[in-house]
Write an enzyme that holds these catalytic residues in place. Sequence first.
Site, PDB file in Angstrom:
ATOM      1  N   CYS A 157       0.993  -1.167  -0.028  1.00  0.00           N
ATOM      2  CA  CYS A 157      -0.130   0.152  -0.120  1.00  0.00           C
ATOM      3  C   CYS A 157       0.834   1.439   0.026  1.00  0.00           C
ATOM      4  CB  CYS A 157      -1.024   0.043   1.231  1.00  0.00           C
ATOM      5  SG  CYS A 157      -2.199   1.320   1.304  1.00  0.00           S
ATOM      6  N   ASP A 163      -9.739  -4.017  -6.143  1.00  0.00           N
ATOM      7  CA  ASP A 163      -9.131  -2.829  -4.992  1.00  0.00           C
ATOM      8  C   ASP A 163      -9.828  -1.470  -5.608  1.00  0.00           C
ATOM      9  OD1 ASP A 163      -7.698  -0.764  -3.923  1.00  0.00           O
ATOM     10  OD2 ASP A 163      -5.816  -1.945  -3.978  1.00  0.00           O
ATOM     11  N   HIS A 216      -8.098  -4.724  -1.934  1.00  0.00           N
ATOM     12  CA  HIS A 216      -6.734  -3.948  -1.321  1.00  0.00           C
ATOM     13  C   HIS A 216      -6.439  -4.858   0.155  1.00  0.00           C
ATOM     14  CE1 HIS A 216      -4.267  -0.556  -1.273  1.00  0.00           C
ATOM     15  NE2 HIS A 216      -4.140  -0.614  -0.094  1.00  0.00           N
TER      16      HIS A 216
END
Length: 245
Positions: A132, A179, A212
Amino acid sequence: MANESRPCPCDIGDRFDYGGRGQEVQVEHIKAYVCKPSASTDKAVIVIHDIFGWELPNTRYIADMLATNGYIATCPDFFVGQEAWKLSNDWATFDDWLKTRSAGKIDKEVDVILKYLKEQCGAKKIGVVGFCWGGAAVQHLMLKNPHLQAGVSVYGVIKFFEDISSLLHPTFFIFGEKDEFIPLQQIAVLEQKLKQNCKVDYEVKIYPGQTHGFVHRKREDINPQDKPYIEEGRKDMINWLNKYL
């Protein structure tokens, strides 16, 4: 796309009970988690945490997994003592919080960690893995740092940097198909730019149905439908490092 009230769809993940096999050390002005393999090696990986910081058990689990696969793994505190994001924080303050924690301003800390790995741990080949926020940091380092050999950007936020296609080192990009924070259109543009500009080996891989955080913040034992992709993402990450380190 993520809605404005929640600019990042991150949650803390499933693995709360993991203690870690490594130890915490002080490297100049940085605290770092370090885990070493049982056999001596000259290969190391810097693990760059997400917005939840260097103490997140999920990230330390990945560092330990890398050590099990023969790498000296270190996860430094790239927020350098500033508080990591908490789920209890107001998402409306996220952008202001992020301004003092830029994924593109970690070069000083990386240099300190590289020196530590080379001089204290005997590392000669060093790669980097990030998740991330940390995945975006990997993108930055693959563009800027000549002392790393390879990188894996795991759902790294593409929009943080204008150009991430002129890579210096072989880079593997992992994305989830579902995501909310990194839409497929952004990934397609990235692939197009890489094809046009990139002079080194790279791969962009999209994992079906994944959201995600799937590689390090989902527990495979309680997400059976995602287990194959969680395991595949981790295996692909290690294979890429094995190939270039």
